[in-house]
Write an enzyme that holds these catalytic residues in place. Sequence first.
Site, mmCIF file in Angstrom:
data_model
loop_
_atom_site.group_PDB
_atom_site.id
_atom_site.type_symbol
_atom_site.label_atom_id
_atom_site.label_comp_id
_atom_site.label_asym_id
_atom_site.label_seq_id
_atom_site.Cartn_x
_atom_site.Cartn_y
_atom_site.Cartn_z
ATOM 1 C CE LYS A 141 -3.867 -2.305 2.281
ATOM 2 N NZ LYS A 141 -4.706 -2.401 3.494
ATOM 3 C CB THR A 142 3.748 2.146 -1.798
ATOM 4 O OG1 THR A 142 3.575 1.362 -2.993
ATOM 5 C CG2 THR A 142 4.427 1.279 -0.743
#
Length: 296
Positions: A141-142
């Site tokens: 989750k970047t």
Amino acid sequence: MDFSHLLPPTWKKHVALWLEDDIPSYDVGGFVVGESEHVAFLLGKSEGIVAGVPFFNAVFEAVDCKVEWNLAEGSLIEPSKVASGKVVVAKVTGKVRNILLGERTALNILTRASGIATQAHAAVKAARDLGWQGHVAGTRKTTPGFRVVEKYALLVAGASTHRHDLSQMVMLKDNHVWASGSITNAVKKAKVAAGFSMKIEVECRKLEEAIEAANAGADIVMLDNFEPAQLKETAAKLKNQFPHLIIEASGGITSATMGQYLSPDVDVISQGKLTQGYSCLDFSLKIQKSEGILKQ
């Protein structure tokens, strides 16, 4: 430890794109200040871990400025020093126009990388203080286009990056399983393409799914969205049956709740919040003139 040597040879292309994004056309402010040589001081204005040094350096290198650091990457900006207003983190030297060209882009990177490192360092410390020696990990989750910075900041903090991208490790989630028909089908097909060099992880919602994944040849099972007591019980049963299986806990775990999930049978605790819900550290860059500080 210097993690900059891990960065791929193509990483500086991001710097050029970040600068282009911020300066797509004329720089009227730069025209106003001109090209006399000046020194600017990077001031740390909040407590936390300094991270993002190679990216900060590269931005100023791209605009022909030199950076000298007073605090090494990974250093703590202490609260007492912040209160005194005397935390000079680095010095930037160059033409005043060029310093201001790189200022906002470099600060945007540093504040975010340091925010991630600060939050991740706190999570790792909390786990170690409770005697748990497993991996506190980020997730995928970047931010698109910013992944290399966010993953780098986790390393500076002493956390694990988990998988860097979709190609690094095979993670079979519920959608993969549903589309394949079963966990066993999904793992067997993944092993054909992954070969011997890639680990395969399967997201599981109950003990039976985890046992199926392990029997199919998965290297890692993720126990997703388990309650703490259920997680510990399930992890213990799995370790007893599959001693070499890596067990990960994930799903809504935060630094505040992590202590409830720690167990000698859990090897990894991953938190999407480490790269998705962090607070930025506060830095400013002030140009020094003979009569004082030129405020930005």
